[in-house]
Design a protein around this motif. Structure first.
Motif, PDB file in Angstrom:
ATOM      1  N   TRP A  89       0.843  -1.189   0.000  1.00 43.34           N
ATOM      2  CA  TRP A  89       0.000   0.000   0.000  1.00 43.34           C
ATOM      3  C   TRP A  89       0.888   1.253   0.000  1.00 43.34           C
ATOM      4  O   TRP A  89       2.081   1.190   0.270  1.00 43.34           O
ATOM      5  N   ASN A  90       0.270   2.385  -0.259  1.00 49.77           N
ATOM      6  CA  ASN A  90       0.983   3.660  -0.240  1.00 49.77           C
ATOM      7  C   ASN A  90       0.716   4.416   1.056  1.00 49.77           C
ATOM      8  O   ASN A  90      -0.296   4.174   1.733  1.00 49.77           O
ATOM      9  N   ASP A  91       1.598   5.344   1.366  1.00 54.97           N
ATOM     10  CA  ASP A  91       1.391   6.304   2.456  1.00 54.97           C
ATOM     11  C   ASP A  91       1.032   5.636   3.781  1.00 54.97           C
ATOM     12  O   ASP A  91       0.150   6.104   4.516  1.00 54.97           O
ATOM     13  N   VAL A  92       1.715   4.544   4.101  1.00 52.24           N
ATOM     14  CA  VAL A  92       1.445   3.826   5.350  1.00 52.24           C
ATOM     15  C   VAL A  92       1.987   4.650   6.519  1.00 52.24           C
ATOM     16  O   VAL A  92       3.112   5.136   6.496  1.00 52.24           O
ATOM     17  N   LEU A  93       1.154   4.803   7.534  1.00 52.48           N
ATOM     18  CA  LEU A  93       1.565   5.567   8.711  1.00 52.48           C
ATOM     19  C   LEU A  93       0.948   4.936   9.956  1.00 52.48           C
ATOM     20  O   LEU A  93      -0.239   4.592   9.964  1.00 52.48           O
ATOM     21  N   LEU A  94       1.762   4.774  10.996  1.00 55.67           N
ATOM     22  CA  LEU A  94       1.277   4.327  12.298  1.00 55.67           C
ATOM     23  C   LEU A  94       1.173   5.557  13.196  1.00 55.67           C
ATOM     24  O   LEU A  94       2.147   6.288  13.373  1.00 55.67           O
ATOM     25  N   PRO A 146       1.473   2.903  19.367  1.00 57.16           N
ATOM     26  CA  PRO A 146       0.855   2.861  18.037  1.00 57.16           C
ATOM     27  C   PRO A 146      -0.601   2.409  18.148  1.00 57.16           C
ATOM     28  O   PRO A 146      -0.879   1.333  18.678  1.00 57.16           O
ATOM     29  N   ARG A 147      -1.527   3.249  17.681  1.00 58.30           N
ATOM     30  CA  ARG A 147      -2.948   2.954  17.876  1.00 58.30           C
ATOM     31  C   ARG A 147      -3.732   2.897  16.579  1.00 58.30           C
ATOM     32  O   ARG A 147      -4.724   2.190  16.482  1.00 58.30           O
ATOM     33  N   ILE A 148      -3.292   3.661  15.585  1.00 58.52           N
ATOM     34  CA  ILE A 148      -3.994   3.689  14.305  1.00 58.52           C
ATOM     35  C   ILE A 148      -2.993   3.385  13.183  1.00 58.52           C
ATOM     36  O   ILE A 148      -1.900   3.940  13.157  1.00 58.52           O
ATOM     37  N   ALA A 149      -3.387   2.483  12.302  1.00 53.45           N
ATOM     38  CA  ALA A 149      -2.632   2.255  11.060  1.00 53.45           C
ATOM     39  C   ALA A 149      -3.477   2.788   9.915  1.00 53.45           C
ATOM     40  O   ALA A 149      -4.649   2.437   9.787  1.00 53.45           O
ATOM     41  N   ARG A 150      -2.881   3.645   9.114  1.00 53.88           N
ATOM     42  CA  ARG A 150      -3.604   4.142   7.950  1.00 53.88           C
ATOM     43  C   ARG A 150      -2.760   3.886   6.709  1.00 53.88           C
ATOM     44  O   ARG A 150      -1.523   3.939   6.746  1.00 53.88           O
ATOM     45  N   ALA A 151      -3.435   3.566   5.613  1.00 54.54           N
ATOM     46  CA  ALA A 151      -2.731   3.248   4.371  1.00 54.54           C
ATOM     47  C   ALA A 151      -3.642   3.553   3.189  1.00 54.54           C
ATOM     48  O   ALA A 151      -4.868   3.454   3.300  1.00 54.54           O
ATOM     49  N   ARG A 152      -3.014   3.861   2.083  1.00 52.54           N
ATOM     50  CA  ARG A 152      -3.774   4.268   0.883  1.00 52.54           C
ATOM     51  C   ARG A 152      -3.624   3.228  -0.211  1.00 52.54           C
ATOM     52  O   ARG A 152      -2.513   2.772  -0.519  1.00 52.54           O
ATOM     53  N   LYS A 153      -4.756   2.854  -0.797  1.00 50.23           N
ATOM     54  CA  LYS A 153      -4.706   1.934  -1.938  1.00 50.23           C
ATOM     55  C   LYS A 153      -4.047   2.638  -3.115  1.00 50.23           C
ATOM     56  O   LYS A 153      -4.400   3.776  -3.458  1.00 50.23           O
ATOM     57  N   PRO A 154      -3.078   2.000  -3.757  1.00 48.33           N
ATOM     58  CA  PRO A 154      -2.396   2.661  -4.877  1.00 48.33           C
ATOM     59  C   PRO A 154      -3.364   2.996  -6.012  1.00 48.33           C
ATOM     60  O   PRO A 154      -4.350   2.289  -6.263  1.00 48.33           O
ATOM     61  N   PHE A 155      -3.062   4.112  -6.708  1.00 47.38           N
ATOM     62  CA  PHE A 155      -3.777   4.428  -7.934  1.00 47.38           C
ATOM     63  C   PHE A 155      -3.313   3.481  -9.025  1.00 47.38           C
ATOM     64  O   PHE A 155      -2.206   2.953  -8.993  1.00 47.38           O
ATOM     65  N   ARG A 156      -4.142   3.271  -9.990  1.00 46.16           N
ATOM     66  CA  ARG A 156      -3.736   2.410 -11.109  1.00 46.16           C
ATOM     67  C   ARG A 156      -2.618   3.072 -11.902  1.00 46.16           C
ATOM     68  O   ARG A 156      -2.571   4.247 -12.064  1.00 46.16           O
TER      69      ARG A 156
END
Length: 303
Positions: A280-285, A293-303
């Motif tokens: 995934w992109n832009d992964v941040l804890l 660490p309480r939240i993991a956020r991640a972005r699905k890559p664009f095509r």
């Protein structure tokens, strides 16, 4: 018996029985018993309890000494400024989960800055909701009491929100909470295992507070959580990653390209969750107020 005497006696009992926060618990249960707020409690210490009130208060105290969480005794818990119904069918909403709401709102806010005018509008948690936060589709996976879905519906008035849970009893509570807060027309509830049955590439955000405690950690979990909160909402399996490992690929399929996954996690599994999100992109804890660490956020890559 007067309020002051009853309260003093309850605090002493809770202290002797090692109930956490004895004064807070004693006051909360007394307020519940006589249906008053804390200001009334302290302004009328001489007020006499009726025989019925004394009996109900004694029963509530006995349940709390037994380990039953106060929220299950009163049937209520506050979350994101809303009074929510809770029962042993659902996990008790906790302040840490509000970090997930904050994360989504911040991502929408940042996204708004990058989009053309009139595309998406959002606001801070303490401001007035804007009425044209359009084109946002959100899924709350494992909704439980509905706390995440309700908070996001409150903050993003035009977003389309779907909430899933495998438990019919939990969905009954979530629907009741939506109705109490006049949000029942805003949230679509689904009895489903994670994202099963929801359309692919539909959502801009998938948010979840999934089970993430490993059975190997059971001895480290508070006794009242182990005994009284729904086990399948707390424990994911032997490692704590079992549900998240299933959810991540399902979220990838259900998100639109560029959509965001926001998960509540624990420090014990943070490194493993990051590895599961390596494609995934832009992964941040994101840490909580205790720097865990309480939240993991991640972005699905664009095509």
């Amino acid at each position: 018996m007067q309020l002051k005497t009853s309260l003093t006696s309850a605090i002493s009992r809770f202290t002797a029985d090692h109930v956490p926060s004895p004064r807070l618990n004693a006051e909360l249960l007394l307020m519940f018993t006589i249906n008053c707020d804390r200001a009334y409690l302290h302004a009328h210490p001489e007020r006499e309890l009726t025989a019925g009130e004394q009996s109900r208060y004694a029963a509530a105290l006995a349940e709390r000494v037994r380990g039953v969480p106060a929220q299950y005794i009163t049937g209520h818990q506050e979350f994101w400024g809303m009074d929510l119904i809770v029962s042993p069918a659902v996990l008790i909403p906790r302040p840490e989960t509000e970090h997930a709401i904050e994360t989504v709102l911040e991502l929408v806010r940042v996204g708004r800055a990058l989009l053309p005018a009139n595309s998406i509008h959002v606001h801070t948690a303490n401001s007035t909701p804007l009425n044209n936060a359009t084109h946002i589709h959100i899924a709350d996976v494992g909704t439980g009491s509905g706390c995440i879905a309700l908070a996001l519906a409150k903050e993003l008035p035009q977003a389309e929100i779907h909430a899933t849970d495998v438990s019919p009893a939990a969905l009954e509570i979530a629907r009741a909470n939506a109705t109490r807060h006049q949000l029942e027309k805003r949230i679509h509830f689904h009895e489903a295992d994670l994202l099963t049955g929801l359309s692919p590439e539909t959502f801009d955000f998938i948010v979840s507070n999934p089970p993430y405690v490993g059975e190997s950690e059971e001895d480290q979990v508070q006794l009242e959580v182990r005994k009284f909160e729904p086990r399948n909402a707390v424990f994911a399996g032997p490692t704590g990653l079992e549900v998240i490992a299933r959810l991540i690929p399902q979220a990838h399929a259900a998100l639109r390209p560029g959509g965001w996954l926001v998960l509540e996690i624990s420090g014990a599994i943070a490194a493993q969750v990051r590895r599961l999100l390596q494609s995934w992109n832009d992964v941040l804890l994101i840490p909580d107020l205790q720097s865990i660490p309480r939240i993991a956020r991640a972005r699905k890559p664009f095509r």
